[in-house]
Design a protein around this motif. Structure first.
Motif, PDB file in Angstrom:
ATOM      1  N   PRO A  99       0.604  -0.807  -0.017  1.00  0.00           N
ATOM      2  CA  PRO A  99       0.060   0.170   0.337  1.00  0.00           C
ATOM      3  C   PRO A  99       0.830   1.436  -0.325  1.00  0.00           C
ATOM      4  O   PRO A  99       2.274   1.073   0.702  1.00  0.00           O
ATOM      5  N   LYS A 100       0.553   1.981  -0.610  1.00  0.00           N
ATOM      6  CA  LYS A 100       1.065   3.674  -1.087  1.00  0.00           C
ATOM      7  C   LYS A 100       0.182   4.745   0.023  1.00  0.00           C
ATOM      8  O   LYS A 100      -0.266   5.512  -0.587  1.00  0.00           O
ATOM      9  N   PRO A 101      -0.459   4.877   0.936  1.00  0.00           N
ATOM     10  CA  PRO A 101      -0.845   5.590   1.722  1.00  0.00           C
ATOM     11  C   PRO A 101      -0.097   6.958   1.863  1.00  0.00           C
ATOM     12  O   PRO A 101       1.008   7.386   1.357  1.00  0.00           O
ATOM     13  N   GLN A 102      -0.698   7.861   1.405  1.00  0.00           N
ATOM     14  CA  GLN A 102      -0.822   9.230   1.283  1.00  0.00           C
ATOM     15  C   GLN A 102      -1.522  10.142   2.110  1.00  0.00           C
ATOM     16  O   GLN A 102      -2.107  10.097   2.654  1.00  0.00           O
ATOM     17  N   THR A 103      -0.178  11.369   2.363  1.00  0.00           N
ATOM     18  CA  THR A 103      -0.588  12.087   4.067  1.00  0.00           C
ATOM     19  C   THR A 103       0.073  13.874   3.643  1.00  0.00           C
ATOM     20  O   THR A 103       0.134  14.167   3.083  1.00  0.00           O
ATOM     21  N   GLN A 104      -0.923  13.816   3.727  1.00  0.00           N
ATOM     22  CA  GLN A 104      -1.615  15.463   3.280  1.00  0.00           C
ATOM     23  C   GLN A 104      -1.178  16.799   5.618  1.00  0.00           C
ATOM     24  O   GLN A 104      -1.901  15.894   6.126  1.00  0.00           O
ATOM     25  N   ILE A 105       0.000  17.206   5.915  1.00  0.00           N
ATOM     26  CA  ILE A 105      -0.123  17.973   6.655  1.00  0.00           C
ATOM     27  C   ILE A 105      -0.732  19.155   7.328  1.00  0.00           C
ATOM     28  O   ILE A 105       0.051  19.942   6.108  1.00  0.00           O
ATOM     29  N   VAL A 106      -1.238  19.532   8.353  1.00  0.00           N
ATOM     30  CA  VAL A 106      -2.147  21.067   7.844  1.00  0.00           C
ATOM     31  C   VAL A 106      -1.422  21.785   9.183  1.00  0.00           C
ATOM     32  O   VAL A 106      -1.630  21.134  10.243  1.00  0.00           O
ATOM     33  N   ARG A 107      -0.725  23.363   9.548  1.00  0.00           N
ATOM     34  CA  ARG A 107      -0.774  23.874  10.554  1.00  0.00           C
ATOM     35  C   ARG A 107      -1.650  24.128  10.667  1.00  0.00           C
ATOM     36  O   ARG A 107      -1.925  25.544   9.734  1.00  0.00           O
ATOM     37  N   PHE A 108      -2.561  24.437  11.823  1.00  0.00           N
ATOM     38  CA  PHE A 108      -3.777  25.963  11.425  1.00  0.00           C
ATOM     39  C   PHE A 108      -3.178  26.493  12.891  1.00  0.00           C
ATOM     40  O   PHE A 108      -2.807  26.440  13.830  1.00  0.00           O
ATOM     41  N   ARG A 109      -3.680  27.647  12.439  1.00  0.00           N
ATOM     42  CA  ARG A 109      -3.049  28.935  13.482  1.00  0.00           C
ATOM     43  C   ARG A 109      -4.461  29.873  13.358  1.00  0.00           C
ATOM     44  O   ARG A 109      -5.157  29.659  12.455  1.00  0.00           O
ATOM     45  N   VAL A 110      -4.556  30.926  14.862  1.00  0.00           N
ATOM     46  CA  VAL A 110      -5.459  31.259  15.219  1.00  0.00           C
ATOM     47  C   VAL A 110      -4.919  32.531  14.685  1.00  0.00           C
ATOM     48  O   VAL A 110      -4.076  33.449  15.141  1.00  0.00           O
ATOM     49  N   ILE A 111      -5.793  33.412  13.946  1.00  0.00           N
ATOM     50  CA  ILE A 111      -5.487  34.874  14.059  1.00  0.00           C
ATOM     51  C   ILE A 111      -6.352  35.739  15.072  1.00  0.00           C
ATOM     52  O   ILE A 111      -7.267  35.452  15.288  1.00  0.00           O
ATOM     53  N   LEU A 112      -5.530  36.783  15.530  1.00  0.00           N
ATOM     54  CA  LEU A 112      -6.351  37.899  16.571  1.00  0.00           C
ATOM     55  C   LEU A 112      -6.047  38.679  15.455  1.00  0.00           C
ATOM     56  O   LEU A 112      -5.326  39.842  15.360  1.00  0.00           O
ATOM     57  N   PRO A 113      -7.635  39.982  15.684  1.00  0.00           N
ATOM     58  CA  PRO A 113      -8.336  40.812  15.164  1.00  0.00           C
ATOM     59  C   PRO A 113      -7.021  41.979  15.895  1.00  0.00           C
ATOM     60  O   PRO A 113      -7.045  42.061  17.065  1.00  0.00           O
ATOM     61  N   PRO A 114      -7.116  42.931  15.667  1.00  0.00           N
ATOM     62  CA  PRO A 114      -7.083  43.921  16.833  1.00  0.00           C
ATOM     63  C   PRO A 114      -7.608  44.587  17.516  1.00  0.00           C
ATOM     64  O   PRO A 114      -8.976  44.585  17.007  1.00  0.00           O
ATOM     65  N   ASN A 115      -6.731  44.551  18.298  1.00  0.00           N
ATOM     66  CA  ASN A 115      -7.677  45.021  19.511  1.00  0.00           C
ATOM     67  C   ASN A 115      -6.916  46.485  20.251  1.00  0.00           C
ATOM     68  O   ASN A 115      -6.686  46.346  21.080  1.00  0.00           O
ATOM     69  N   ALA A 116      -7.774  47.783  20.463  1.00  0.00           N
ATOM     70  CA  ALA A 116      -7.716  48.890  21.093  1.00  0.00           C
ATOM     71  C   ALA A 116      -7.806  48.630  22.626  1.00  0.00           C
ATOM     72  O   ALA A 116      -8.667  48.436  22.911  1.00  0.00           O
ATOM     73  N   PRO A 117      -7.234  49.414  23.635  1.00  0.00           N
ATOM     74  CA  PRO A 117      -7.046  49.603  24.792  1.00  0.00           C
ATOM     75  C   PRO A 117      -8.156  50.011  25.569  1.00  0.00           C
ATOM     76  O   PRO A 117      -8.397  51.071  25.111  1.00  0.00           O
ATOM     77  N   PRO A 118      -9.124  49.786  25.894  1.00  0.00           N
ATOM     78  CA  PRO A 118     -10.687  50.363  26.640  1.00  0.00           C
ATOM     79  C   PRO A 118      -9.842  51.649  26.876  1.00  0.00           C
ATOM     80  O   PRO A 118      -8.333  51.993  28.227  1.00  0.00           O
TER      81      PRO A 118
END
Length: 745
Positions: A523-542
């Protein structure tokens, strides 16, 4: 072969009985030294000494041995060591059924710990260890004066530092010694190969055994420095011909395998050297001396074997098997042996390949039971269905061995074959993740939702399975993955809604998607590796503002607010946010708000929060000299990595030090006309908390006290004399009110 030892070795016993009478004072069979690193500068030095348990003099079985370490460059003695006896066991035969009662060898192990300090053992040419002991067996056939011959156990090791850095080395350990004998005219073989803990290269050769300088009169002296005397070979013998034969005794340079087809009977001593190399440079060596008996054994015929493939006989060197998927992948093996009561064993050895395991479908061992008849042992050898040689010709040795003594006789058929598993085209795995590279990168904003699909296809229409793998919990990370598997096709759906908790780890979350084939050769397995990252929206301090005013201005971030007892203090707080985000305004303190006379209320909302503060300090508040500390905090809700703002305020309650309305009269006319007849306090400062009226004193201009009272409602009508007087009013907290008074007639 399983014939009784007595009937098969009558000649051997007679020979050994002749040896007994002249072997009573002998004992050494051989041995070798070994030096192993333990930790730091600690090493274990071991001597393995092999002792003739049948004819050896038990009085020569030492309880300890003395070793010496020398500098190779100067032959200077570095130290002497005592090695106590730590083990006494027997050396096993290759086949215990071939053991003879007149050949038995003990392995005596002498061992100690030695410290090789870097400051001491740093000579570039290295060092050697030697132990001298006399004497060898008197019955040795290939050296002169064997009863007076001694043995020097010897090894070399490198310095423990090189170029200022630690140089760790453990010497090679040679495989267990033989306790077998060789038969005249039969090929004898034995594995003397070794192992090396450091992975150094090992090279073997034959060497003349070292004799040294010990004697029967002084059998165990401290070792002398090198060079050491060698044993003296008999005429016609030497290093390359230590045991005469065709071939004579030799050793494979790479494997350490000993072979000899001896042409003379007797007891023969021989020497083997194992040198170790690191990066192509020799760094050490160890030597082993040992003995081999050559006996005139009963003849043992070699078994024979015929291998068939299908209906035809396989012809070694001419035929090549072509194994196809779904075709015949088995060989029929027939073996015979003319010797009675012979037990045969069939085995295989891969010559030029690894990882392909053949199997016997019927018994690979059996006995030839009928004396004098060519009974046949038949078995079947099969190759795996999924065997694949990728067009190369693999070689497999099929070996049949009998149970003859001293070593089995063998017949070998080398089978050449190719194997085709039918070929398999790799399936294809695709996705909608969209990024490129070996590891895909997918960035998703916190709170957003990402969806993706994966598709697996296979032109061979094999069963496909799509799965995911990761080192975290999918559900806890806000992820889901579902797959629909099938024949020739599989699909999967992925969904992710990242939360603030998904911000860790900082390098993202790795998910491996794999497409595998079931029930397929190679058998010839196929693999896809995905790196998931979180994007932070800009946040002005109150922004947090308030009407608090520090009194006096604070020199730190803490505001100080002072309020008089029983007065009311009001302030407002306002929080705003430009993003906008939900805001919450709170106050925290380590005291009871209501008990301190304080009130706080907040109105929270989107982008705006406000709060009102009121305080009416009481006398109880005065008991906290350091004041009352409160923290007002404005927080963002539902935001990753919020930026809260806070204001720290210290509230201090104070007692008024004066009363502006206090204006006592400074003139009285004690004439009984009802007007200003008495000196009184119409509006004195009120009693407050710990500050209470203590008394009044009136003095003449010369300092003489003319009046005193402890009542707030006192009345003084003068001292009967007109003039100027002075008063002093005191309170319990130490306050003092002073003034003057004229008494007119």
């Amino acid at each position: 072969m399983s014939a009784p030892v007595f009937s098969r070795f009558t000649g051997l016993l007679l020979l050994l009985l002749l040896i007994v009478g002249r072997a009573s004072a002998t004992h050494i069979v051989g041995g070798e030294l070994d030096l192993q690193h333990r930790s730091g500068s600690q090493y274990t030095l071991t001597l393995n000494l092999y002792f003739d348990d049948i004819y050896g003099n038990t009085g020569a079985l030492d309880r300890e041995m003395q070793a010496s370490i020398f500098d190779k460059a100067t032959d200077a003695r570095k130290t002497n060591l005592i090695l106590p006896l730590t083990s006494n066991t027997f050396v096993d035969y290759t086949d215990p059924a071939c053991a003879v009662g007149t050949l038995r060898t003990r392995k005596l192990v002498y061992r100690t710990t030695v410290t090789l300090a870097p400051a001491v053992y740093n000579s570039p040419q290295g060092y050697y260890v030697a132990i001298e002991r006399c004497c060898r067996n008197v019955s040795i056939s290939n050296i002169r004066s064997p009863g007076a011959a001694a043995q020097t156990f010897y090894l070399e090791f490198p310095p423990v530092t090189r170029n200022g850095q630690p140089f760790i080395d453990s010497t090679p350990q040679i495989f267990p010694p033989l306790s077998d004998y060789a038969c005249l005219g039969d090929l004898f073989y034995y594995d003397f190969g070794g192992t090396d803990e450091d992975g150094d290269s090992l090279v073997y050769d034959m060497v003349t055994p070292l004799n040294g300088y010990s004697t029967a009169a002084d059998p165990a002296p401290p070792a002398a420095p090198a060079p050491y005397r060698l044993v003296n070979w008999n005429a016609g013998l030497g290093t390359a011909n230590q045991i005469p034969g065709s071939p004579p005794l030799g050793i494979d340079r790479q494997t350490g395998r000993l072979t000899v087809r001896p042409s003379s009977i007797g007891l023969f001593v021989f020497g083997v050297r194992c040198a170790e190399y690191r990066a192509g440079v020799k760094i050490g060596e160890t030597r082993r001396d040992f003995q081999l008996y050559v006996l005139n054994c009963p003849r043992n015929a070699t078994p024979s074997m015929v291998v068939s493939a299908g209906a035809g006989t396989y012809r070694p060197g001419r035929d090549t098997l072509r194994l196809k998927l779904g075709g015949n992948r088995c060989l029929t093996i027939k073996t015979t042996d003319p010797d009675p009561s012979t037990r045969l064993r069939i085995s295989t050895h891969a010559v030029n390949f690894t990882g392909l395991a053949t199997s016997f479908t019927s018994s690979s061992t059996g006995s030839i039971r009928t004396p004098g008849m060519p009974d046949t042992l038949t078995t079947t050898l099969c190759f795996p269905d999924c065997a694949e040689t990728n067009g190369q010709v693999y070689l497999l040795d099929v070996i049949v061995a009998d149970n003859g003594c001293s070593l089995p006789k063998r017949d070998t058929v080398r089978v050449a074959f190719t194997a085709d598993s039918g070929g398999n085209i790799a399936p294809v795995l695709s996705s909608t993740f969209g990024a490129t590279g070996d590891t895909l990168e997918v960035h998703v904003a916190a709170g957003a939702t990402f969806t993706g699909t994966l598709t697996g296809t296979d032109v061979d229409v094999n069963p496909l399975v799509l799965s995911s793998g990761q080192n975290f919990n999918l559900a806890q990370a806000g992820m889901t993955f579902t797959a629909q598997n099938g024949t020739g096709q599989a699909s999967g759906s992925f969904r992710w809604q990242p939360t603030c908790q998904t911000l860790r780890p900082a390098d993202g979350l790795l998910v491996s998607f794999q497409l595998t084939e079931n029930g397929v050769c190679q058998p010839k397995p196929q693999t896809q590796i995905v790196r998931f990252r979180v994007i932070l929206p800009p946040n002005a301090p109150p922004v947090l503002s308030s009407t608090f005013a520090s009194q006096p201005p604070a020199d730190t971030d803490t505001l100080v607010v002072r309020v008089r007892i029983n007065e009311v203090y009001d302030a407002t707080l306002t929080g705003t946010d430009a993003d906008p985000d939900p805001l919450t305004l709170t106050a925290t303190q380590d005291f009871d708000l209501a008990a301190a006379g304080m009130e706080f209320g907040a109105q929270n909302g989107l982008s705006l929060a406000s709060g009102t503060f009121r305080w009416r300090p009481t006398c109880q508040t005065l008991r906290r000299d350091e004041g009352l500390l409160m923290r007002f905090q404005l927080a963002e809700n539902g935001v990753c990595q919020p930026l809260p703002q806070s204001q720290l305020v210290r509230f201090v309650a104070v007692v008024p030090q004066d009363t502006v309305a206090f204006r006592p009269p400074n003139v009285i006319t004690p004439n009984s006309d009802g007007l200003n007849d008495y000196f009184t306090l119409p509006a004195p400062p009120a009693d407050l908390c710990e500050s209470r009226f203590a008394g009044v004193q009136i003095f003449s201009r010369w300092g003489q006290q003319v009046y005193q009272s402890g009542e707030r409602s006192f009345r003084w009508g003068g001292a009967g004399l007109a003039g100027t007087y002075y008063y002093l009013i005191t309170y319990t907290d130490g306050r003092r009110l002073k003034g003057w008074l004229d008494v007119l007639p």
